[in-house]
Design an enzyme around this catalytic site. Structure first.
Site, PDB file in Angstrom:
ATOM      1  N   SER A 154       0.857  -1.179  -0.082  1.00 20.51           N
ATOM      2  CA  SER A 154      -0.175   0.044  -0.094  1.00 20.51           C
ATOM      3  C   SER A 154       0.908   1.109  -0.123  1.00 20.51           C
ATOM      4  O   SER A 154       1.680   1.469  -0.763  1.00 20.51           O
ATOM      5  CB  SER A 154      -0.822   0.097   1.150  1.00 20.51           C
ATOM      6  OG  SER A 154      -2.063   0.913   1.232  1.00 20.51           O
ATOM      7  N   ASP A 319      -8.947  -6.051  -4.751  1.00 20.82           N
ATOM      8  CA  ASP A 319      -8.434  -4.885  -4.204  1.00 20.82           C
ATOM      9  C   ASP A 319      -9.107  -3.558  -5.073  1.00 20.82           C
ATOM     10  O   ASP A 319      -8.438  -3.468  -6.323  1.00 20.82           O
ATOM     11  CB  ASP A 319      -7.168  -4.823  -4.149  1.00 20.82           C
ATOM     12  CG  ASP A 319      -6.351  -3.357  -3.530  1.00 20.82           C
ATOM     13  OD1 ASP A 319      -7.270  -2.553  -3.190  1.00 20.82           O
ATOM     14  OD2 ASP A 319      -5.244  -3.395  -3.233  1.00 20.82           O
ATOM     15  N   HIS A 352      -8.246  -4.788  -0.368  1.00 23.04           N
ATOM     16  CA  HIS A 352      -7.146  -4.111  -0.218  1.00 23.04           C
ATOM     17  C   HIS A 352      -6.130  -4.657   1.191  1.00 23.04           C
ATOM     18  O   HIS A 352      -5.140  -4.840   0.828  1.00 23.04           O
ATOM     19  CB  HIS A 352      -7.255  -2.640   0.247  1.00 23.04           C
ATOM     20  CG  HIS A 352      -5.883  -1.950   0.294  1.00 23.04           C
ATOM     21  ND1 HIS A 352      -4.859  -1.906  -0.940  1.00 23.04           N
ATOM     22  CD2 HIS A 352      -5.292  -1.067   1.080  1.00 23.04           C
ATOM     23  CE1 HIS A 352      -3.889  -1.034  -0.604  1.00 23.04           C
ATOM     24  NE2 HIS A 352      -4.167  -0.641   0.562  1.00 23.04           N
TER      25      HIS A 352
END
Length: 375
Positions: A154, A319, A352
């Site tokens: 991320s 995601d 995610h």
């Protein structure tokens, strides 16, 4: 019985830096400190170091426990340890809390040396580039001239990508997981809604809430609730909660009735008690500002022209916040520069957050990649 795959009981350390750090904003930190943890042993020629870059709400405690009584281990413990995909029998792993964080490194909760008071709202806004510069100094502090690998998921993946631009000669491998080359307008919008929830909380006091002996808990709760919605996929939420009612029947009220509501409120309350609001604002701004291609007229391939590392890029099918298409943009730009790139698009239902989960296929990919890294 002890867990032989765990790094065991670990303790954080603090590195102090007296050399001023020039920030992207134009401000300067005259001195600062970084809290970090290490796992495994640094080999004689210091060629086996892997640095972990954390995401928005992450920190230095990546693996192991601080005491036997800890309920949970570090946030990436399923990946890091003896015999795990990132094997600490082979690698020396470094986790740190970034500047502006709220887990011990210099940030809004630390003391401003110029005033001898808590920084609070006066702590500068920091960027991914600033973090990478401070991380490079931490590597210097540890006597490491070149990292075997830089790894992040991320926002952490954005830092790993920026390492390849800012310090190409100092990393041999870069692992960019569930990340993106910049934020979409939608993602910037999510961040702004979260920030406004905090800033408009009556207890925010323009970031000087500690002076008033309060915390903007309501704003933090809403920000975290919004975040959790974006981190999970619809399938994951449906499988875990669906439309289940807490008491089995509708009460015709605005109290918690659905299990989904209960989960969000729990996560919001927990986060409001653990995370600093000023840090949250700065972390989301760093996300917003990250855009290495902005320096090259929007050309990501040109932005990555200095990179020399080998890359592993991983995305997850569910995601939708940092979709596989965004990872493929990174892969294309790396291939345009004729770099060695491995790419995996993992089928996973967790959204995610999948990069934090012990998915077998994902971990097999990570294990295979780390196994080929020579130290």
């Amino acid at each position: 019985m002890s867990d032989t795959s765990s790094v065991g009981i670990v303790a954080p350390k603090t590195a102090h830096f007296n050399e001023p750090l020039q920030l992207k904003s134009g401000q300067v930190l005259s001195q600062y400190h970084l809290v970090y943890e290490t796992y495994g042993e640094l080999n004689a020629d210091k060629s086996n170091a892997v640095m972990i870059c954390h995401a928005l709400s992450g920190h230095h405690h990546v693996a192991g426990k601080h005491s036997e009584d800890d309920k949970y281990p570090g946030w990436w413990d399923n990946l890091i340890g003896p015999g795990k995909p990132l094997d600490t029998n082979k690698f020396f792993v470094i986790g740190l809390n970034n500047l502006g964080g709220c887990h011990g490194s210099s940030g809004p909760l630390s003391t401003n040396p110029a005033t001898d008071k808590t920084w609070g709202a006066d702590f500068p806004i920091v960027t991914v580039e600033d973090w990478v510069n401070s991380q490079a100094r931490l590597a210097d502090y540890l006597g490491i001239k070149q990292l075997a690998a830089i790894l992040g998921g991320s926002l952490g993946g954005m830092q790993a990508l920026h390492w390849s631009i800012s310090y190409p000669e100092r990393i041999r491998h870069a692992l960019v997981i569930a990340s993106a080359p910049n934020l979409t307008a939608q993602n910037i919008a999510f961040n702004e809604v979260a920030r406004q929830a905090i800033i408009t909380d009556p207890d925010f006091y323009e970031g000087r809430y500690h002076d008033h002996g309060v915390l903007p808990r309501r704003g933090l709760r809403i920000a975290r609730m919004l975040g959790h919605i974006t981190y999970l996929s619809d399938d994951a939420m449906g499988e875990k909660f669906g439309r289940k009612l807490r008491e089995g029947k509708i009460k015709y009220s605005f109290d918690v009735e659905f299990e989904m509501e209960s989960y969000l409120r729990y996560q919001g309350d927990k986060f409001a008690g653990e995370f600093d609001a000023n840090t949250y604002l700065r972390m989301t701004r760093a996300l917003d500002y990250f855009d290495p291609a902005a320096q090259t007229g929007g050309d990501l391939s040109a932005a990555l022209s200095k990179a020399t590392a080998d890359f592993l890029v991983v995305s997850f099918t569910s995601d939708w916040r940092f979709s596989p298409a965004r990872s493929r943009e990174i892969v294309k730009a790396l291939l345009d520069n004729e770099l060695s790139v491995s790419y995996a698009e993992v089928t996973a239902d967790h959204g995610h957050d999948a990069f934090l989960m012990p998915d077998q296929h994902y971990h097999d990919i990570m294990r295979a990649y780390f196994a080929k890294i020579e130290v």
